[in-house]
Design a protein around this motif. Sequence first.
Motif, short mmCIF file in Angstrom:
data_model
loop_
_atom_site.label_atom_id
_atom_site.label_comp_id
_atom_site.label_asym_id
_atom_site.label_seq_id
_atom_site.Cartn_x
_atom_site.Cartn_y
_atom_site.Cartn_z
N ALA A 49 0.82 -1.21 0.00
CA ALA A 49 0.00 0.00 0.00
C ALA A 49 0.86 1.26 0.00
O ALA A 49 0.52 2.26 -0.65
CB ALA A 49 -0.93 0.00 1.21
N GLY A 50 1.96 1.27 0.77
CA GLY A 50 2.84 2.42 0.80
C GLY A 50 2.30 3.64 1.55
O GLY A 50 2.27 4.74 1.00
N PRO A 51 1.87 3.46 2.79
CA PRO A 51 1.37 4.63 3.54
C PRO A 51 2.43 5.70 3.70
O PRO A 51 3.61 5.39 3.85
CB PRO A 51 1.00 4.01 4.90
N SER A 52 2.02 6.94 3.63
CA SER A 52 2.86 8.14 3.81
C SER A 52 3.72 8.48 2.60
O SER A 52 4.37 9.53 2.59
CB SER A 52 3.77 8.01 5.05
N LEU A 53 3.76 7.64 1.59
CA LEU A 53 4.61 7.94 0.43
C LEU A 53 4.08 9.12 -0.37
O LEU A 53 4.84 9.93 -0.89
CB LEU A 53 4.72 6.72 -0.48
N ASP A 54 2.79 9.21 -0.47
CA ASP A 54 2.17 10.23 -1.32
C ASP A 54 0.91 10.72 -0.62
O ASP A 54 -0.18 10.22 -0.89
CB ASP A 54 1.85 9.63 -2.69
N PRO A 55 1.02 11.68 0.29
CA PRO A 55 -0.13 12.11 1.09
C PRO A 55 -1.34 12.53 0.27
O PRO A 55 -2.47 12.36 0.71
CB PRO A 55 0.43 13.29 1.90
N ALA A 56 -1.11 13.03 -0.93
CA ALA A 56 -2.23 13.50 -1.75
C ALA A 56 -3.16 12.37 -2.16
O ALA A 56 -4.33 12.60 -2.48
CB ALA A 56 -1.70 14.21 -3.00
N THR A 57 -2.67 11.12 -2.17
CA THR A 57 -3.51 10.00 -2.61
C THR A 57 -4.05 9.18 -1.45
O THR A 57 -4.73 8.18 -1.66
CB THR A 57 -2.71 9.07 -3.53
N GLN A 58 -3.75 9.59 -0.22
CA GLN A 58 -4.12 8.76 0.92
C GLN A 58 -5.45 9.15 1.53
O GLN A 58 -5.59 9.36 2.73
CB GLN A 58 -3.01 8.79 1.95
N ARG A 256 19.37 5.39 1.10
CA ARG A 256 18.47 4.59 1.95
C ARG A 256 17.19 4.23 1.20
O ARG A 256 16.49 5.10 0.70
CB ARG A 256 18.13 5.38 3.22
N TRP A 257 16.91 2.93 1.12
CA TRP A 257 15.69 2.45 0.49
C TRP A 257 14.65 2.00 1.51
O TRP A 257 13.47 1.88 1.18
CB TRP A 257 16.00 1.28 -0.45
N PHE A 258 15.11 1.72 2.71
CA PHE A 258 14.21 1.24 3.77
C PHE A 258 14.42 2.11 5.00
O PHE A 258 15.55 2.38 5.40
CB PHE A 258 14.49 -0.22 4.09
N GLU A 259 13.32 2.54 5.60
CA GLU A 259 13.40 3.47 6.72
C GLU A 259 13.55 2.74 8.06
O GLU A 259 13.09 1.60 8.22
CB GLU A 259 12.14 4.35 6.77
N GLY A 260 14.17 3.43 9.00
CA GLY A 260 14.28 2.92 10.36
C GLY A 260 13.14 3.43 11.22
O GLY A 260 12.03 3.65 10.73
N ARG A 261 13.42 3.67 12.48
CA ARG A 261 12.37 4.10 13.40
C ARG A 261 12.03 5.58 13.29
O ARG A 261 11.02 6.03 13.82
CB ARG A 261 12.80 3.78 14.84
N GLN A 262 12.86 6.35 12.59
CA GLN A 262 12.64 7.79 12.45
C GLN A 262 12.52 8.14 10.97
O GLN A 262 13.45 8.68 10.37
CB GLN A 262 13.77 8.57 13.12
N ALA A 263 11.37 7.82 10.41
CA ALA A 263 11.16 8.07 8.99
C ALA A 263 10.86 9.54 8.73
O ALA A 263 10.38 10.26 9.61
CB ALA A 263 10.01 7.20 8.48
N GLY A 264 11.12 9.98 7.52
CA GLY A 264 10.81 11.34 7.13
C GLY A 264 9.33 11.53 6.85
O GLY A 264 8.53 10.60 6.97
N PRO A 265 8.94 12.74 6.44
CA PRO A 265 7.51 13.05 6.24
C PRO A 265 6.88 12.31 5.06
O PRO A 265 5.65 12.19 5.00
CB PRO A 265 7.50 14.57 6.01
N HIS A 271 9.53 0.82 6.96
CA HIS A 271 8.91 0.50 5.68
C HIS A 271 9.83 0.94 4.54
O HIS A 271 10.71 1.78 4.73
CB HIS A 271 7.56 1.22 5.52
N PRO A 272 9.60 0.42 3.34
CA PRO A 272 10.33 0.95 2.18
C PRO A 272 9.89 2.37 1.87
O PRO A 272 8.71 2.71 2.01
CB PRO A 272 9.95 -0.03 1.06
N ASN A 273 10.83 3.21 1.46
CA ASN A 273 10.48 4.53 0.98
C ASN A 273 10.26 4.46 -0.53
O ASN A 273 10.18 3.36 -1.10
CB ASN A 273 11.56 5.55 1.36
N ALA A 274 10.15 5.61 -1.19
CA ALA A 274 9.85 5.58 -2.63
C ALA A 274 10.95 4.87 -3.41
O ALA A 274 10.66 4.11 -4.35
CB ALA A 274 9.68 7.01 -3.14
N ALA A 275 12.22 5.07 -3.03
CA ALA A 275 13.31 4.37 -3.71
C ALA A 275 13.24 2.87 -3.45
O ALA A 275 13.53 2.06 -4.33
CB ALA A 275 14.66 4.93 -3.26
N GLY A 276 12.85 2.49 -2.24
CA GLY A 276 12.69 1.08 -1.92
C GLY A 276 11.56 0.45 -2.71
O GLY A 276 11.66 -0.70 -3.17
#
Length: 290
Positions: A49-58, A256-265, A271-276
């Motif tokens: 699903a990719g939560p938080s990757l693209d707030p406009a579509t969530q 970084r393709w996968f986030e740790g405990r302090q992910a960005g906005p 979870h995987p980020n957009a590059a992941g």
Amino acid sequence: MKPVGIRAAVTAAVVATTAAVSFALPATASAVPANGGVRYVALGDSRAAGPSLDPATQTNACERSDLGYPTLVAQGVGAASFLNLSCTGAHTEHVTNTPQHTSKGPVPPQIEQMPSDTTLVTLSIGGNDISWPTLVSPCYATAPGGDARCRNNPTVTGRALSALAGLGPKVWSTLTAIRLKAPAARVVLVGHGGIFGDRGCWPNLPISDADAVWAKGFFAMMNGVLATAAATAGAEFVDVTAGAEGHDACAAPGQRWFEGRQAGPSSSALHPNAAGMAHMARRVLGTVRR
């Protein structure tokens, strides 16, 4: 129990599961058509699903993003139709037979909405069933340079063993239900991992190097369970950790393709980020195009 002991015990459990469930399997599906007539459905949890990757579509209850790997796979195969039914927080039963409760109301079981003439299915599932963050959290140190030594803790390793031993049958049942609903579909199970490498990094991934190696090994064993479930259910497995070395949660931000405990906005923690997601899509497409 040492990690090697976990691997042996999980292997034994997988062998037993294979023997118990390898009867009456649906016939293996043919390859995805090369004529552009692919009818693709994506199922699973937040790794699809990719939560938080693209707030406009969530705006949907499942927090699906167009930047998740399913959209990229649909574009890569030139899908004639594409339906993304993945839902953040989904367990195996939410794919097959149980409505999933979300903040915006219940979501029907995912395969109920999957057309029977689907020709390609991807599935990301299993992490919520075993609640993997709770299995790994005892490895986190409480101060920089600390070592929780979870790798030598029999309670931690025992819980990991128990969780993995119970996961295979659930995933096999899910894959079999998908095959029965869409018998002509090529079914691809997408693996876990990528967050942990060979070292920790405070505070994003507050784990000692030795425990990070243990956590990485845990996901390798989890992928072994998933791969065996896929093989016995007539599906295919994609290892998303292959080719992702050096892109774990402790890599530099640009790598970084996968986030740790302090992910960005624009990404979710652990979870995987957009590059992941782009990497996962490449791995899936590499399998589908073979």
